[in-house]
Design an enzyme around this catalytic site. Sequence first.
Site: not given
Length: 386
Positions: A221-223, A256, A300
């Site tokens: 996940l990073h969006r 992030r 993502d």
Amino acid sequence: MGIKKSKRIRSTKNSKMKVFLVVGGRPNFMKVAPIYKEMKKYPSCFKHVIVHTGQHYDKNMSSIFFKNLGLHSPDIFLGVSAGNHGQQTGRIMIEFEKQLLKEKPGLVIVVGDVNSTLACSIASVKLGIVVAHVESGLRSFDRTMPEEINRIVTDSVSDILFTTSKEAKENLLKEGIPENKIYFVGNVMIDSLYKIKSMANKSGILRKLGITNKNYITLTLHRPSNVDYKNKLVNILDAIKIIQQKIKVVFPVHPRTDKMLKKFRLMGYMNNMKNVTLIEPLGYLDFTKLMVSSKIILTDSGGIQEETTILNVPCLTLRENTERPITVAEGTNELVGNNTKKIISSTMGVLNYDGNYKSSRAPRYWDGKASKRIVKVLKNKINLID
Ligand code: UD1
């Protein structure tokens, strides 16, 4: 392929062309490596210079990829790291322009859709330097995504546009890009994937994590749209809480995401999920091994949608849209968004199919030879210069 003589390419028939290959963020390294290696075969044509903007700087987000991909360290390092979009893009433009003025390359190659791609393409074109964009024409049609803005602007200023699919070309034509600038060459990231896949058995990551082939799910996940809003992040974590009761989940945490999990005080919630293993981001070799051996990947990421299609691993994408629709049409990808119930039901659906999930076929030109096609186009262009 109609190759037009470019007025602005600065080189002569008998001199090598100096080419800047730009990398900045994690997904750039595996796209540049095969082009760099292919160019190296033609020392009389190209003098290639790897420019690293510094957008990603942690060992696990950057230098380990150079090692895994057999790339030498960057020739030029701009050292521009974190910052807001404006700060990061602006500072990269300032530092990159200095190098353009000093080194005077004849061609700048940018890849993908990160802020470094945007910054370096604009700085180059303003100085009249030819820009080639690799992976052009991808569109999610979601302008709230920073990458969508980067794609549209980079494509609009680029002189040579290399695409991965038929749809990408159609998108460019609809935006008024002349057809003679567009070259369908396939997917250069897959060139790297085929290479690293053959070495992946060297990775000891499964043993290290105490997992075995197909007995776990990988989550990435990073969006910003998923991790920068607490309610959306919680939606996903609530789904993971249920899923991990059924199957182990391995979660390499992007910087992030790490920052946001701490900011929203969600680390405790995560740590209470006993069947979830949180780890640092992995290098390319270990991550490829983790992907190949996963039962399912929840992600993502853009690149992982493509890699899972080639590896034939089910991919459930935690987004409402994708700029890579071919991975849904021809590959193993499904869009599931970030609704808790939908993520759980889709994951359980794949687990219950047990081996009967839709299988994929490699899209056209995702064959490990995209870098050859790219360099062939570039060589032809140089040969056309007086
Ligand atoms: C960027 C790209 C995204 C790509 C992703 C892959 C843009 C707009 N986004 O997003 O398209 O999918 O990379 O990772 O370019 N950080 C570290 N160490 C690092 C790198 C980043 O701590 O090595 C931190 C930064 O300080 C920043 C955060 O992580 O606070 C996000 O980094 P940034 O490069 O701004 O964007 P990504 O989310 O990584």
